[in-house]
Scaffold this active site. Structure first.
Site, mmCIF file in Angstrom:
data_model
loop_
_atom_site.group_PDB
_atom_site.id
_atom_site.type_symbol
_atom_site.label_atom_id
_atom_site.label_comp_id
_atom_site.label_asym_id
_atom_site.label_seq_id
_atom_site.Cartn_x
_atom_site.Cartn_y
_atom_site.Cartn_z
ATOM 1 N N ASP A 31 0.860 -1.021 -0.125
ATOM 2 C CA ASP A 31 -0.031 0.057 -0.058
ATOM 3 C C ASP A 31 0.910 1.227 -0.012
ATOM 4 O O ASP A 31 2.035 1.198 0.766
ATOM 5 C CB ASP A 31 -0.920 0.011 1.298
ATOM 6 C CG ASP A 31 -1.884 1.017 1.117
ATOM 7 O OD1 ASP A 31 -1.735 2.074 1.112
ATOM 8 O OD2 ASP A 31 -3.192 0.554 1.144
ATOM 9 N N HIS A 101 -10.739 -5.052 -2.541
ATOM 10 C CA HIS A 101 -9.241 -5.133 -2.359
ATOM 11 C C HIS A 101 -9.554 -5.509 -1.159
ATOM 12 O O HIS A 101 -10.150 -5.137 0.117
ATOM 13 C CB HIS A 101 -8.535 -3.935 -2.683
ATOM 14 C CG HIS A 101 -9.034 -2.483 -2.296
ATOM 15 N ND1 HIS A 101 -9.987 -2.036 -2.574
ATOM 16 C CD2 HIS A 101 -8.412 -1.983 -1.261
ATOM 17 C CE1 HIS A 101 -10.258 -0.675 -2.091
ATOM 18 N NE2 HIS A 101 -9.158 -0.818 -1.134
#
Length: 114
Positions: A31, A101
């Protein structure tokens, strides 16, 4: 495949990202705005907008994503200390990108969530 979506650009390697794992069904990558020392996103390689779009034909993807999360936690050796798996759904659930996700979080004590 639609490459307007940032996740699709990462999957197709049109945007540089640290890909942790990739197969025909899912891609996992770090991320860019981590919320913990380990923060990896696991996404289906085909666009599924949210968990609300899981149906009889694509329901296997949640199991695949979870299996990959566990595999990564073991590979990166934080599975024994523990980790959190989170899927946000739509605006009120905190989902900011319209592509299913899964967040895999670890590397510190995350505290109680509920």
């Amino acid at each position: 495949m639609n490459c307007k979506n940032i996740f699709m650009k990462i999957i197709k390697k049109k945007i540089k990202s640290k890909i942790i794992y990739q197969n025909k069904k899912v891609t996992a990558f770090e991320d860019i705005e981590p919320k913990s020392p380990i923060h990896i996103l696991i996404v289906p390689n085909k666009i599924i907008k949210s968990t609300n779009k899981i149906n009889k034909k694509n329901k296997h993807i949640i199991g695949t994503m979870t299996y990959v999360a566990i595999k990564i936690a073991k590979k990166l050796n934080f599975y024994k200390d523990g980790y959190r798996i989170v899927i946000n759904c739509n605006k009120h659930g905190g989902q900011t990108i319209p592509h299913l996700h899964m967040h895999l979080l670890g590397g510190k004590i995350l505290g109680n969530f509920c």
